[in-house]
Design an enzyme around this catalytic site. Structure first.
Site, PDB file in Angstrom:
ATOM      1  N   GLU A  91      42.191  40.725  22.736  1.00  0.00           N
ATOM      2  CA  GLU A  91      40.891  40.507  23.361  1.00  0.00           C
ATOM      3  C   GLU A  91      41.021  40.441  24.877  1.00  0.00           C
ATOM      4  OE1 GLU A  91      38.908  37.943  19.718  1.00  0.00           O
ATOM      5  OE2 GLU A  91      39.884  36.881  21.333  1.00  0.00           O
ATOM      6  N   CYS A 104      39.715  38.722  32.222  1.00  0.00           N
ATOM      7  CA  CYS A 104      40.789  37.930  31.637  1.00  0.00           C
ATOM      8  C   CYS A 104      41.556  38.833  30.675  1.00  0.00           C
ATOM      9  CB  CYS A 104      40.166  36.727  30.913  1.00  0.00           C
ATOM     10  SG  CYS A 104      41.376  35.654  30.176  1.00  0.00           S
ATOM     11  N   CYS A 111      50.930  34.445  20.248  1.00  0.00           N
ATOM     12  CA  CYS A 111      51.729  33.750  21.262  1.00  0.00           C
ATOM     13  C   CYS A 111      52.694  32.804  20.567  1.00  0.00           C
ATOM     14  CB  CYS A 111      50.819  32.951  22.191  1.00  0.00           C
ATOM     15  SG  CYS A 111      51.734  32.140  23.524  1.00  0.00           S
ATOM     16  N   CYS A 115      50.906  25.944  22.011  1.00  0.00           N
ATOM     17  CA  CYS A 115      50.175  24.840  22.653  1.00  0.00           C
ATOM     18  C   CYS A 115      49.131  24.312  21.662  1.00  0.00           C
ATOM     19  CB  CYS A 115      49.503  25.326  23.935  1.00  0.00           C
ATOM     20  SG  CYS A 115      50.674  26.010  25.125  1.00  0.00           S
ATOM     21  N   CYS A 118      45.292  25.359  21.691  1.00  0.00           N
ATOM     22  CA  CYS A 118      44.969  26.779  21.870  1.00  0.00           C
ATOM     23  C   CYS A 118      44.947  27.510  20.536  1.00  0.00           C
ATOM     24  CB  CYS A 118      46.005  27.405  22.795  1.00  0.00           C
ATOM     25  SG  CYS A 118      45.865  29.174  22.921  1.00  0.00           S
ATOM     26  N   GLY A 160      48.475  35.200  24.787  1.00  0.00           N
ATOM     27  CA  GLY A 160      49.895  35.361  25.092  1.00  0.00           C
ATOM     28  C   GLY A 160      50.351  34.648  26.347  1.00  0.00           C
ATOM     29  N   GLU A 161      51.675  34.479  26.427  1.00  0.00           N
ATOM     30  CA  GLU A 161      52.313  33.904  27.617  1.00  0.00           C
ATOM     31  C   GLU A 161      52.860  35.088  28.428  1.00  0.00           C
ATOM     32  OE1 GLU A 161      53.202  30.977  29.427  1.00  0.00           O
ATOM     33  OE2 GLU A 161      54.153  32.556  30.599  1.00  0.00           O
ATOM     34  N   SER A 193      48.833  33.333  34.686  1.00  0.00           N
ATOM     35  CA  SER A 193      48.856  31.948  34.222  1.00  0.00           C
ATOM     36  C   SER A 193      50.028  31.735  33.260  1.00  0.00           C
ATOM     37  CB  SER A 193      47.539  31.642  33.503  1.00  0.00           C
ATOM     38  OG  SER A 193      47.576  30.340  33.001  1.00  0.00           O
ATOM     39  N   SER A 215      49.825  26.088  34.005  1.00  0.00           N
ATOM     40  CA  SER A 215      48.994  25.299  33.101  1.00  0.00           C
ATOM     41  C   SER A 215      49.715  23.955  32.894  1.00  0.00           C
ATOM     42  CB  SER A 215      48.845  26.081  31.787  1.00  0.00           C
ATOM     43  OG  SER A 215      48.039  25.392  30.901  1.00  0.00           O
ATOM     44  N   ASN A 217      48.358  20.165  32.632  1.00  0.00           N
ATOM     45  CA  ASN A 217      47.686  19.452  31.533  1.00  0.00           C
ATOM     46  C   ASN A 217      48.131  18.033  31.193  1.00  0.00           C
ATOM     47  OD1 ASN A 217      46.289  21.845  31.269  1.00  0.00           O
ATOM     48  ND2 ASN A 217      47.680  22.639  29.722  1.00  0.00           N
ATOM     49  N   ASN A 291      37.281  23.184  25.789  1.00  0.00           N
ATOM     50  CA  ASN A 291      36.236  23.832  24.996  1.00  0.00           C
ATOM     51  C   ASN A 291      36.526  23.615  23.519  1.00  0.00           C
ATOM     52  OD1 ASN A 291      35.052  25.204  27.296  1.00  0.00           O
ATOM     53  ND2 ASN A 291      36.957  26.387  27.292  1.00  0.00           N
ATOM     54  N   CYS A 334      38.412  29.872  27.635  1.00  0.00           N
ATOM     55  CA  CYS A 334      39.841  29.558  27.687  1.00  0.00           C
ATOM     56  C   CYS A 334      40.315  28.909  26.396  1.00  0.00           C
ATOM     57  CB  CYS A 334      40.112  28.576  28.818  1.00  0.00           C
ATOM     58  SG  CYS A 334      40.223  29.359  30.399  1.00  0.00           S
TER      59      CYS A 334
HETATM   60 FE1  SF4 Z   1      50.166  30.716  24.365  1.00  0.00          FE
HETATM   61 FE2  SF4 Z   1      48.656  30.237  26.510  1.00  0.00          FE
HETATM   62 FE3  SF4 Z   1      47.799  29.552  24.088  1.00  0.00          FE
HETATM   63 FE4  SF4 Z   1      49.829  28.190  25.162  1.00  0.00          FE
HETATM   64  S1  SF4 Z   1      47.712  28.285  25.936  1.00  0.00           S
HETATM   65  S2  SF4 Z   1      49.717  28.963  23.037  1.00  0.00           S
HETATM   66  S3  SF4 Z   1      50.879  29.832  26.282  1.00  0.00           S
HETATM   67  S4  SF4 Z   1      48.167  31.642  24.814  1.00  0.00           S
END
Ligand code: SF4
Length: 342
Positions: A91, A104, A111, A115, A118, A160-161, A193, A215, A217, A291, A334
């Site tokens: 996406e 974005c 990923c 996290c 996420c 993804g990272e 990011s 990121s 947090n 969110n 996000c």
């Molecule tokens: Fe991966 Fe980013 Fe989600 Fe963390 S926040 S699981 S790095 S996509």
């Protein structure tokens, strides 16, 4: 079998041209047609001879990502679901700002970072995107726009990272920011990011001039490791040490993102601790109210609480902006992206 032309680096294309007795300037012409003039067919390349266009078409094709779905949010945010050649999907989210668009972009299918807040991380990593699949998202969206030049800003905050797919990322950045034959995005308008892959962050500073965003947090290792497992490998002190050594482009700051979760990391004392941790750095802090999504274990803090947190940071002389995610109603905000269709 024909090869996707965009999967070649410029150097590989030059080698191929040399092998086929063509002059090096042809590489510039071909890449300019694809990335500047947005050609998707060799026949459109009118300054190449017909026989040469035929040779190109025998060896290559110009790959495009298929738009499997496009959703438009009430706030005009647009989410594109792209189908890749192997059937997986990613996406990209187009965010309208006051006088431009920000896109974005995704860097992986799924990923591996896991996290806790996420959705993308919950399904694990399926595979890295190739450089041409990363660029392809930008290319397709630009092709879709009535005013393509309004798309000026890119943020790698999709699925993804990005730093875990480093080589493809850097190759994609080269295509996106090259001002000669590439897509001409200004490096100061491209943000990568990361959840905090410390060693790769330094590589990014060495290899590119784009902006990193970390990121963050949480202000303690215990909490950060709970939220972001990568913190066990690269804990806060190591990450901050990396940030201190980051070769910042003159006049720029490091961006730190801090997602605010109700009752967890939104106390003014935590804002003070955050300010203390980041004080030695040239840093700006984006606050992102969480969110919630169906089934999420976290909640969004109240407006009062968000503003109190921000006020502490501003009092400590940080630039701190609250970023209200757009596209909530179409799960484009996000942390809400997920390859639901793969
Ligand atoms: Fe991966 Fe980013 Fe989600 Fe963390 S926040 S699981 S790095 S996509």
């Amino acid at each position: 079998m024909r090869q996707k032309l965009q999967s070649l680096t410029r150097e590989e294309l030059l080698q191929w041209l040399d092998l086929h007795g063509e002059k090096p300037f042809r590489a510039h012409q071909i890449l300019n047609w694809i990335y500047v003039r947005m050609a998707d067919d060799f026949d459109q390349m009118s300054d190449l001879s017909k026989p040469f266009r035929q040779v190109l078409a025998e060896h290559f094709y110009i790959g495009r990502l298929a738009v499997a779905q496009e959703m438009v949010s009430a706030d005009a945010t647009r989410k594109f679901l792209f189908r890749l050649e192997d059937g997986h999907t990613v996406e990209s989210v187009l965010i309208p700002e006051r006088d431009h668009y920000t896109l974005c972009v995704s860097s992986q299918v799924g990923c591996a970072q896991g996290c806790r807040f996420c959705l993308t991380g919950q399904g694990g990593l399926i595979r890295n995107l190739t450089s041409s699949e990363i660029v392809g998202q930008v290319w397709e969206v630009r092709k879709h726009l009535v005013h393509p030049t309004y798309l000026t800003n890119l943020v790698f905050m999709g699925m993804g990272e990005p730093l875990a797919n480093y080589n493809a990322l850097v190759q994609a950045i080269q295509v996106l920011t090259n001002s000669d034959w590439g897509m001409k995005f200004a490096t100061r308008r491209v943000t990568i990011s990361t959840a905090g892959l410390a060693p790769r962050l330094l590589d990014l500073g060495r290899d590119t001039r784009v902006n990193p965003a970390i990121s963050f947090n949480a202000v303690t290792d215990d909490m950060r490791s709970e939220l972001m497992p990568i913190n066990r490998k690269y804990p806060i002190e190591q990450l901050l040490d990396t940030c201190r050594r980051y070769p910042l482009v003159k006049g720029r700051k490091l961006t730190f993102e801090y997602i605010l979760f109700q009752g967890l990391n939104d106390h003014p004392d935590q804002a003070r601790k955050l300010a203390k941790l980041l004080a030695p750095l040239k840093a700006k802090i984006n606050l992102i109210p969480f969110n919630p999504y169906p089934g999420s274990e976290f909640q969004r803090p109240s407006e009062e609480r968000i503003q109190a947190f921000q006020a502490v940071l501003i009092a400590k002389h940080f630039t701190s902006v609250v970023r209200y995610s757009k596209g909530l109603d179409i799960m484009a905000a996000c942390g809400q992206l997920r390859a639901q269709h793969s």
